[in-house]
Design a protein around this motif. Structure first.
Motif, PDB file in Angstrom:
ATOM      1  N   UNK A  31       3.981  13.633 -27.609  1.00  0.00           N
ATOM      2  CA  UNK A  31       3.713  14.573 -28.695  1.00  0.00           C
ATOM      3  C   UNK A  31       4.772  15.670 -28.792  1.00  0.00           C
ATOM      4  N   UNK A  32       5.323  16.064 -27.664  1.00  0.00           N
ATOM      5  CA  UNK A  32       6.249  17.198 -27.617  1.00  0.00           C
ATOM      6  C   UNK A  32       7.664  16.707 -27.301  1.00  0.00           C
ATOM      7  N   UNK A  33       8.629  17.225 -28.042  1.00  0.00           N
ATOM      8  CA  UNK A  33      10.046  16.970 -27.761  1.00  0.00           C
ATOM      9  C   UNK A  33      10.668  18.282 -27.301  1.00  0.00           C
ATOM     10  N   UNK A  34      11.495  18.192 -26.269  1.00  0.00           N
ATOM     11  CA  UNK A  34      12.192  19.371 -25.761  1.00  0.00           C
ATOM     12  C   UNK A  34      13.676  19.074 -25.847  1.00  0.00           C
ATOM     13  N   UNK A  35      14.420  19.974 -26.469  1.00  0.00           N
ATOM     14  CA  UNK A  35      15.856  19.771 -26.671  1.00  0.00           C
ATOM     15  C   UNK A  35      16.651  20.908 -26.052  1.00  0.00           C
ATOM     16  N   UNK A  36      17.613  20.548 -25.207  1.00  0.00           N
ATOM     17  CA  UNK A  36      18.526  21.536 -24.632  1.00  0.00           C
ATOM     18  C   UNK A  36      19.677  21.732 -25.604  1.00  0.00           C
ATOM     19  N   UNK A  37      20.023  22.973 -25.853  1.00  0.00           N
ATOM     20  CA  UNK A  37      21.103  23.311 -26.779  1.00  0.00           C
ATOM     21  C   UNK A  37      22.125  24.173 -26.036  1.00  0.00           C
ATOM     22  N   UNK A  38      23.137  23.529 -25.409  1.00  0.00           N
ATOM     23  CA  UNK A  38      24.100  24.294 -24.614  1.00  0.00           C
ATOM     24  C   UNK A  38      24.988  25.226 -25.441  1.00  0.00           C
ATOM     25  N   UNK A  39      25.193  24.927 -26.708  1.00  0.00           N
ATOM     26  CA  UNK A  39      26.035  25.776 -27.549  1.00  0.00           C
ATOM     27  C   UNK A  39      25.373  27.114 -27.849  1.00  0.00           C
ATOM     28  N   UNK A  40      24.061  27.122 -27.874  1.00  0.00           N
ATOM     29  CA  UNK A  40      23.331  28.346 -28.225  1.00  0.00           C
ATOM     30  C   UNK A  40      22.545  28.912 -27.037  1.00  0.00           C
ATOM     31  N   UNK A  41      22.698  28.283 -25.856  1.00  0.00           N
ATOM     32  CA  UNK A  41      21.996  28.733 -24.648  1.00  0.00           C
ATOM     33  C   UNK A  41      20.496  28.880 -24.899  1.00  0.00           C
ATOM     34  N   UNK A  42      19.896  27.787 -25.381  1.00  0.00           N
ATOM     35  CA  UNK A  42      18.461  27.818 -25.627  1.00  0.00           C
ATOM     36  C   UNK A  42      17.874  26.420 -25.455  1.00  0.00           C
ATOM     37  N   UNK A  43      16.553  26.398 -25.337  1.00  0.00           N
ATOM     38  CA  UNK A  43      15.794  25.156 -25.268  1.00  0.00           C
ATOM     39  C   UNK A  43      14.738  25.227 -26.365  1.00  0.00           C
ATOM     40  N   UNK A  44      14.668  24.183 -27.188  1.00  0.00           N
ATOM     41  CA  UNK A  44      13.690  24.139 -28.274  1.00  0.00           C
ATOM     42  C   UNK A  44      12.543  23.214 -27.893  1.00  0.00           C
ATOM     43  N   UNK A  45      11.323  23.673 -28.168  1.00  0.00           N
ATOM     44  CA  UNK A  45      10.123  22.881 -27.897  1.00  0.00           C
ATOM     45  C   UNK A  45       9.470  22.602 -29.245  1.00  0.00           C
ATOM     46  N   UNK A  46       9.329  21.307 -29.562  1.00  0.00           N
ATOM     47  CA  UNK A  46       8.880  20.894 -30.890  1.00  0.00           C
ATOM     48  C   UNK A  46       7.640  20.009 -30.788  1.00  0.00           C
ATOM     49  N   UNK A  56      11.356  28.619 -29.173  1.00  0.00           N
ATOM     50  CA  UNK A  56      12.801  28.646 -28.941  1.00  0.00           C
ATOM     51  C   UNK A  56      12.969  29.477 -27.676  1.00  0.00           C
ATOM     52  N   UNK A  57      13.265  28.827 -26.566  1.00  0.00           N
ATOM     53  CA  UNK A  57      13.378  29.526 -25.286  1.00  0.00           C
ATOM     54  C   UNK A  57      14.816  30.006 -25.129  1.00  0.00           C
ATOM     55  N   UNK A  58      15.000  31.309 -25.230  1.00  0.00           N
ATOM     56  CA  UNK A  58      16.336  31.893 -25.102  1.00  0.00           C
ATOM     57  C   UNK A  58      16.703  32.004 -23.625  1.00  0.00           C
ATOM     58  N   UNK A  59      17.900  31.550 -23.303  1.00  0.00           N
ATOM     59  CA  UNK A  59      18.421  31.646 -21.945  1.00  0.00           C
ATOM     60  C   UNK A  59      19.533  32.680 -21.916  1.00  0.00           C
ATOM     61  N   UNK A  60      20.111  32.890 -20.755  1.00  0.00           N
ATOM     62  CA  UNK A  60      21.204  33.851 -20.634  1.00  0.00           C
ATOM     63  C   UNK A  60      22.486  33.272 -21.226  1.00  0.00           C
ATOM     64  N   UNK A  61      23.318  34.142 -21.746  1.00  0.00           N
ATOM     65  CA  UNK A  61      24.603  33.716 -22.299  1.00  0.00           C
ATOM     66  C   UNK A  61      25.409  33.001 -21.220  1.00  0.00           C
ATOM     67  N   UNK A  62      25.907  31.816 -21.566  1.00  0.00           N
ATOM     68  CA  UNK A  62      26.718  31.035 -20.638  1.00  0.00           C
ATOM     69  C   UNK A  62      25.923  30.111 -19.743  1.00  0.00           C
ATOM     70  N   UNK A  63      24.596  30.039 -19.896  1.00  0.00           N
ATOM     71  CA  UNK A  63      23.775  29.152 -19.057  1.00  0.00           C
ATOM     72  C   UNK A  63      24.077  27.668 -19.291  1.00  0.00           C
ATOM     73  N   UNK A  64      24.336  27.289 -20.516  1.00  0.00           N
ATOM     74  CA  UNK A  64      24.626  25.897 -20.888  1.00  0.00           C
ATOM     75  C   UNK A  64      23.561  24.921 -20.383  1.00  0.00           C
ATOM     76  N   UNK A  65      22.358  24.948 -20.964  1.00  0.00           N
ATOM     77  CA  UNK A  65      21.320  24.005 -20.537  1.00  0.00           C
ATOM     78  C   UNK A  65      21.735  22.568 -20.814  1.00  0.00           C
ATOM     79  N   UNK A  66      21.358  21.694 -19.896  1.00  0.00           N
ATOM     80  CA  UNK A  66      21.726  20.281 -20.018  1.00  0.00           C
ATOM     81  C   UNK A  66      20.533  19.370 -19.849  1.00  0.00           C
ATOM     82  N   UNK A  67      20.616  18.488 -18.866  1.00  0.00           N
ATOM     83  CA  UNK A  67      19.573  17.489 -18.660  1.00  0.00           C
ATOM     84  C   UNK A  67      18.223  18.149 -18.357  1.00  0.00           C
ATOM     85  N   UNK A  68      17.164  17.448 -18.802  1.00  0.00           N
ATOM     86  CA  UNK A  68      15.791  17.934 -18.678  1.00  0.00           C
ATOM     87  C   UNK A  68      14.929  16.876 -18.003  1.00  0.00           C
ATOM     88  N   UNK A  69      13.888  17.340 -17.307  1.00  0.00           N
ATOM     89  CA  UNK A  69      12.917  16.419 -16.721  1.00  0.00           C
ATOM     90  C   UNK A  69      11.556  17.113 -16.693  1.00  0.00           C
TER      91      UNK A  69
END
Length: 153
Positions: A31-46, A56-69
Motif C-alpha cells: 500500500x505504501x511506497x517510500x522513495x529516497x530523493x538524494x538530490x533534495x535530501x528527503x524521503x517521500x512516503x506515498x 515528506x521527511x526532510x533530512x540534513x543537507x548533504x545526507x544523500x539518502x539511498x537504498x531503503x529497507x
C-alpha cells in the motif's frame, strides 16, 4: 532543424552531488511506497491506494539518502551516503526516530528478520551490522573494496 539554445548556463553556488539516483521501496502490504530523493535530501512516503503523499521527511543537507529497507516492526531504514549513517523512519508519523553511524560511505542495506539485524555494504569494503531496533554498529567485517549492495539469503 533544431534551434540552438542561446541561454546562459545556470551555475550553482553549491555543486550538486554526483548522480546516484534514489531508491523506491514498496512496503510488505503493497500500500505504501517510500522513495529516497538524494538530490533534495528527503524521503517521500506515498499512499498508493489513496494516491497521495503522506509525508515528506526532510533530512540534513548533504545526507544523500539511498537504498531503503523495511524491518519487521514496519520501520524503514535508509542509508545516508553523504552522512555515513543509517536513518530509521517511522512510516506512520513520517519522522526520523534514529540516526546511527554505519561507515564513511554506506551504499546498500538489507534486513535479516531471523536476527532482526541490518547489514550495510560500504564503499570502503566493510560490511557492518546494526540491530534494527537501534543502536551502534554491532559488527564490522572487511569483505572487498567498493561494495555496492548486500542481500540476505
Amino acid at each position: 532543424m533544431l534551434t540552438p539554445d542561446a541561454r546562459a548556463p545556470v551555475v550553482s553556488a553549491k555543486p550538486p552531488p554526483a548522480i546516484s539516483g534514489g531508491t523506491l521501496l514498496l512496503t510488505r502490504d503493497g500500500v505504501i511506497a517510500i522513495a529516497a530523493d538524494p538530490d533534495r535530501d528527503r524521503v517521500s512516503i506515498v499512499d498508493l491506494s489513496a494516491r497521495r503523499v503522506l509525508h515528506q521527511v526532510a533530512l540534513k543537507e548533504g545526507d544523500e539518502p539511498g537504498r531503503l529497507v523495511e524491518d519487521a516492526a514496519g520501520r524503514v531504514h535508509v542509508v545516508l551516503r553523504g552522512a555515513g549513517e543509517v536513518a530509521t523512519i517511522d512510516i506512520a508519523g513520517g519522522t526520523v526516530v534514529e540516526r546511527a553511524h554505519a561507515c564513511p560511505s554506506p551504499r546498500g542495506i538489507a534486513y535479516d528478520p531471523a536476527s532482526d539485524a541490518l547489514y550495510v555494504a560500504c564503499m570502503t569494503g566493510e560490511l557492518v551490522s546494526l540491530a534494527a531496533s537501534g543502536g551502534a554498529v554491532t559488527r564490522s567485517v572487511q569483505v572487498a573494496p567498493d561494495l555496492r549492495d548486500v542481500v540476505v539469503h
